[in-house]
Design a protein around this motif. Structure first.
Motif, PDB file in Angstrom:
ATOM      1  N   UNK B 242       0.838  -1.202   0.000  1.00  9.17           N
ATOM      2  CA  UNK B 242       0.000   0.000   0.000  1.00  9.17           C
ATOM      3  C   UNK B 242       0.874   1.253   0.000  1.00  9.17           C
ATOM      4  N   UNK B 243       1.876   1.223   0.830  1.00  5.83           N
ATOM      5  CA  UNK B 243       2.776   2.366   0.903  1.00  5.83           C
ATOM      6  C   UNK B 243       3.449   2.599  -0.445  1.00  5.83           C
ATOM      7  N   UNK B 244       3.862   1.493  -1.057  1.00  6.08           N
ATOM      8  CA  UNK B 244       4.526   1.601  -2.363  1.00  6.08           C
ATOM      9  C   UNK B 244       3.601   2.228  -3.401  1.00  6.08           C
ATOM     10  N   UNK B 245       2.363   1.740  -3.446  1.00  6.60           N
ATOM     11  CA  UNK B 245       1.408   2.231  -4.445  1.00  6.60           C
ATOM     12  C   UNK B 245       1.119   3.713  -4.246  1.00  6.60           C
ATOM     13  N   UNK B 246       1.022   4.100  -2.947  1.00 12.30           N
ATOM     14  CA  UNK B 246       0.762   5.514  -2.662  1.00 12.30           C
ATOM     15  C   UNK B 246       1.940   6.381  -3.079  1.00 12.30           C
ATOM     16  N   UNK B 247       3.132   5.870  -2.807  1.00 12.73           N
ATOM     17  CA  UNK B 247       4.304   6.669  -3.146  1.00 12.73           C
ATOM     18  C   UNK B 247       4.470   6.789  -4.659  1.00 12.73           C
ATOM     19  N   UNK B 248       4.033   5.773  -5.379  1.00 11.51           N
ATOM     20  CA  UNK B 248       4.144   5.812  -6.844  1.00 11.51           C
ATOM     21  C   UNK B 248       2.933   6.476  -7.491  1.00 11.51           C
ATOM     22  N   UNK B 249       1.952   6.887  -6.662  1.00 10.87           N
ATOM     23  CA  UNK B 249       0.703   7.496  -7.158  1.00 10.87           C
ATOM     24  C   UNK B 249      -0.014   6.598  -8.163  1.00 10.87           C
ATOM     25  N   UNK B 250      -0.101   5.341  -7.817  1.00 14.31           N
ATOM     26  CA  UNK B 250      -0.833   4.408  -8.678  1.00 14.31           C
ATOM     27  C   UNK B 250      -2.268   4.267  -8.177  1.00 14.31           C
ATOM     28  N   UNK B 251      -3.214   4.237  -9.119  1.00 13.55           N
ATOM     29  CA  UNK B 251      -4.618   4.103  -8.736  1.00 13.55           C
ATOM     30  C   UNK B 251      -4.908   2.675  -8.319  1.00 13.55           C
ATOM     31  N   UNK B 252      -5.556   2.517  -7.184  1.00 12.36           N
ATOM     32  CA  UNK B 252      -5.929   1.170  -6.763  1.00 12.36           C
ATOM     33  C   UNK B 252      -7.169   1.240  -5.890  1.00 12.36           C
ATOM     34  N   UNK B 253      -7.767   0.075  -5.735  1.00 12.13           N
ATOM     35  CA  UNK B 253      -8.932  -0.015  -4.865  1.00 12.13           C
ATOM     36  C   UNK B 253      -8.634  -1.022  -3.778  1.00 12.13           C
ATOM     37  N   UNK B 254      -8.939  -0.660  -2.547  1.00  8.53           N
ATOM     38  CA  UNK B 254      -8.576  -1.486  -1.397  1.00  8.53           C
ATOM     39  C   UNK B 254      -9.822  -2.130  -0.802  1.00  8.53           C
ATOM     40  N   UNK B 255      -9.870  -3.474  -0.839  1.00  8.43           N
ATOM     41  CA  UNK B 255     -11.028  -4.147  -0.253  1.00  8.43           C
ATOM     42  C   UNK B 255     -10.626  -4.975   0.947  1.00  8.43           C
ATOM     43  N   UNK B 256      -9.543  -4.574   1.584  1.00  7.19           N
ATOM     44  CA  UNK B 256      -9.100  -5.289   2.789  1.00  7.19           C
ATOM     45  C   UNK B 256      -8.256  -6.504   2.448  1.00  7.19           C
ATOM     46  N   UNK B 257      -8.943  -7.591   2.074  1.00  5.12           N
ATOM     47  CA  UNK B 257      -8.218  -8.826   1.761  1.00  5.12           C
ATOM     48  C   UNK B 257      -7.742  -8.861   0.317  1.00  5.12           C
ATOM     49  N   UNK B 258      -8.086  -7.815  -0.433  1.00  9.70           N
ATOM     50  CA  UNK B 258      -7.726  -7.835  -1.851  1.00  9.70           C
ATOM     51  C   UNK B 258      -7.496  -6.407  -2.332  1.00  9.70           C
ATOM     52  N   UNK B 259      -6.464  -6.268  -3.169  1.00  8.90           N
ATOM     53  CA  UNK B 259      -6.214  -4.966  -3.789  1.00  8.90           C
ATOM     54  C   UNK B 259      -6.414  -5.095  -5.289  1.00  8.90           C
ATOM     55  N   UNK B 260      -7.044  -4.082  -5.873  1.00  9.67           N
ATOM     56  CA  UNK B 260      -7.166  -4.055  -7.322  1.00  9.67           C
ATOM     57  C   UNK B 260      -6.406  -2.834  -7.819  1.00  9.67           C
ATOM     58  N   UNK B 261      -5.392  -3.104  -8.631  1.00 11.22           N
ATOM     59  CA  UNK B 261      -4.529  -2.010  -9.090  1.00 11.22           C
ATOM     60  C   UNK B 261      -4.799  -1.755 -10.572  1.00 11.22           C
ATOM     61  N   UNK B 262      -5.164  -0.515 -10.857  1.00  9.44           N
ATOM     62  CA  UNK B 262      -5.419  -0.143 -12.253  1.00  9.44           C
ATOM     63  C   UNK B 262      -4.114   0.382 -12.834  1.00  9.44           C
ATOM     64  N   UNK B 263      -3.718  -0.118 -13.993  1.00  9.96           N
ATOM     65  CA  UNK B 263      -2.457   0.387 -14.528  1.00  9.96           C
ATOM     66  C   UNK B 263      -2.437   0.351 -16.040  1.00  9.96           C
ATOM     67  N   UNK B 264      -1.767   1.315 -16.620  1.00  8.38           N
ATOM     68  CA  UNK B 264      -1.590   1.373 -18.062  1.00  8.38           C
ATOM     69  C   UNK B 264      -0.458   0.428 -18.442  1.00  8.38           C
ATOM     70  N   UNK B 265       0.686   0.769 -17.900  1.00 10.38           N
ATOM     71  CA  UNK B 265       1.888  -0.017 -18.171  1.00 10.38           C
ATOM     72  C   UNK B 265       1.867  -1.144 -17.147  1.00 10.38           C
ATOM     73  N   UNK B 266       1.901  -2.397 -17.589  1.00  7.94           N
ATOM     74  CA  UNK B 266       1.582  -3.417 -16.604  1.00  7.94           C
ATOM     75  C   UNK B 266       2.603  -4.520 -16.396  1.00  7.94           C
ATOM     76  N   UNK B 267       3.193  -5.025 -17.447  1.00  7.56           N
ATOM     77  CA  UNK B 267       3.975  -6.261 -17.259  1.00  7.56           C
ATOM     78  C   UNK B 267       5.159  -6.049 -16.311  1.00  7.56           C
TER      79      UNK B 267
END
Lengths: 263, 303
Positions: B242-267
């Motif tokens: 979570x900290x990493x995603x916030x620091x990288x300003x990546x959009x994600x959704x947090x459902x507690x036991x699961x994170x969904x990360x939206x990304x353009x560049x992915x692999x």
């Protein structure tokens, strides 16, 4: 309101009538049985059984056997039953359980046409039943011709009157078992007190007045007069009452069905 | 005529409840147009106004260029409707259901009979034509409702949740039929809960919620615009992630036991995340319309 309603009724209502006829034709042999057998049962019970106790009844300046007195009333009662039950229980099942009206509302028909088709169908069942009964009762020589044939168009009018009020109840009852209320409070008293099984004149004065509000009283008067071939201009009042009754309850039925179904 | 349906400020209220809140949209001639939304979003209320079942509370509605309040008879004769509930006529046989329905459109018996036979074949029901409706399976009933909606050769087909409750075989059959009809140029208006159905069939769609239109576009455009190409799902995410995603300003959704990360560049991102932060499951998948739907309408249960 009348003008608004009539603008939305075209000849297409006949399609709903046809739908019911198509279904009826699958079971017509069974549907024919009640009007065929019922007069026989009654004539047997009242003619042979009760008629022996009652003897003769005064009717129109003469004495007639009791069974002849009630035979035309049985036709009137059947006109009432056929239309009323068709446009209460049967229409309710089509409307509420089968969603038949909802399906038809997705076609060019209007709700006004559906309700008209249903009521005209109920009246048609009254006509069929009265026709069968006239044939049966004629075998006993209780129908005077040609006057008795007037009962057929009368059945249509009576059917529309009772079908309209039936449809009115269908538009307001929350559940199908609530129909017991209008049957208990409206249909059954009429069946007993409308000059069907004894002359209205036997009732106390106030009850006689009350009986004249009931549509069946007028229908019984007419079927009896036509059966005996007793024609006078007073009968137009009875026809007029049935007409008025229809003109009140037909638009009311459409109004409550509109409120119920058009969301 | 460019538009087959034109709704402007379309509104429907039931007492105090606003079911459809002044929406505007147009459906083009020949397209398959979807209306998506959770339960109670106003989908059915909207289509019911379009096929002339419900009167409008407000706004303007034209179908085939005709005002619905004046031309309802013409409009209804040119529309085929597959309503949400199976309101087939149980007093009639399968074939009679179509023939009697044809009468409501003033179609002659001879023509109705021919058309009914043709449609039963189209829907693979020809072997059941004499059966009672109640003897049919759920999928067969649905196909019969579909066939019934086509009895008047409509110019617009309205399908209100046509595949709800169907088994996969029946669903695919209905879809194939819809694709066939669409390729013949029939305009289709479809409401559905199923995102795969909408992405497969709809040229354009709207997502509704609380009586309002949230978005209107082509399915792929909606995915691209609101989600991106791919999604990374992480089970049992750690706080470091979570900290990493916030620091990288990546959009994600947090459902507690699961994170969904939206990304353009992915692999590369996926590689990094799965190597560094994944204890449990961690997958990379294509974004779907369902992701768009849930992002826009939220994950709270309805009703």
């Amino acid at each position: 309101m009348m003008k608004k309603i009539s603008a939305r009724i075209s000849r297409r209502y006949i399609r709903v009538w046809q739908r019911n006829l198509t279904v009826y034709r699958k079971t017509w042999k069974i549907s024919f049985l009640p009007p065929l057998l019922e007069p026989l049962f009654y004539i047997l019970a009242f003619g042979v059984g009760l008629g022996a106790l009652v003897g003769k009844v005064a009717y129109h300046n003469s004495e007639i056997p009791y069974v002849r007195f009630i035979a035309p009333a049985l036709i009137a009662v059947n006109i009432m039953y056929n239309a009323f039950f068709e446009n209460t229980f049967a229409s309710f099942v089509r409307m509420y359980y089968q969603k038949t009206f909802d399906a038809i509302l997705a076609t060019p028909l209007t709700l006004e046409e559906i309700i008209t088709g249903e009521i005209v169908w109920g009246a048609t069942k009254s006509v069929i039943a009265s026709f069968v009964m006239i044939v049966v009762i004629s075998f006993f020589g209780f129908i005077t011709y040609p006057h008795g044939l007037l009962i057929i168009p009368l059945a249509l009018l009576g059917g529309i009157a009772f079908g309209s009020i039936g449809m009115f109840f269908t538009g307001i009852v929350p559940r199908i078992d609530i129909f017991n209320l209008p049957i208990f409070l409206f249909i059954t008293p009429m069946f007993l007190f409308s000059g069907t099984f004894f002359p209205i004149e036997n009732l106390p004065f106030w009850a006689q007045k009350l009986a004249f509000v009931l549509p069946l009283t007028h229908l019984v008067k007419l079927t009896r007069s036509f059966s005996f071939g007793v024609m006078d201009f007073d009968l137009l009042w009875n026809v007029g009452y049935l007409l008025l009754f229809s003109l009140v309850f037909f638009p009311l039925a459409i109004f409550v069905m509109h409120r119920r179904l058009i969301k | 005529m460019q538009y087959i349906i034109e709704a402007e400020g379309l509104k429907k209220t039931f007492d105090d409840f606003v079911a459809v809140d002044s929406i505007s949209f147009q459906v083009r001639n020949g397209e398959c147009f979807g209306i998506l939304g959770p339960n109670g979003a106003g989908k059915t209320s909207t289509v019911r106004m379009i096929y002339g079942f419900s009167p409008l509370t407000g706004g303007k509605l034209k179908v085939f260029g005709l005002d619905i309040t004046k031309g309802f008879r013409t409009i209804k004769s040119r529309v085929g409707v597959c309503q949400q509930e199976n309101n087939l006529d149980p007093d009639l046989s399968v074939l009679q259901n179509l023939e009697v329905y044809a009468r409501y459109f003033d179609i002659s018996h001879k023509k109705a009979h021919r058309k009914a036979k043709e449609l039963l074949k189209f829907m693979a029901l020809e072997h059941r034509e004499k059966d009672k409706v109640n003897e049919l399976s759920g999928g067969m009933m649905r196909r019969l409702v579909f066939a019934r909606a086509l009895i008047n050769d409509p110019d617009l087909l309205i399908l209100d949740e046509p595949t709800t409750g169907l088994d996969p075989q029946s669903r695919h059959q209905v879809w194939e039929r819809m694709e066939e009809l669409r390729s013949m140029g029939l305009s289709i208006l479809l409401t559905t809960h199923y995102m795969d159905e909408a992405s497969r069939l709809c040229d354009r769609l709207i997502i509704m919620d609380h009586g309002r239109i949230l978005v209107l576009d082509k399915p792929n455009e909606l995915i691209r615009e609101h989600i991106g190409n791919n999604i990374i799902e992480v089970d049992e995410p750690t706080n470091e992630l979570r900290t990493y995603l916030q620091s990288e300003r990546l959009a994600y959704e947090d459902m507690g036991h699961r994170l969904i990360i939206y990304s353009e560049e992915s692999s590369n991102l996926f590689q990094y995340i799965s190597d560094t932060y994944c204890n449990e499951g961690c997958i990379l998948r294509m974004a779907t319309l369902e992701d768009v739907f849930l992002k826009l309408t939220g994950r709270d249960l309805r009703e």
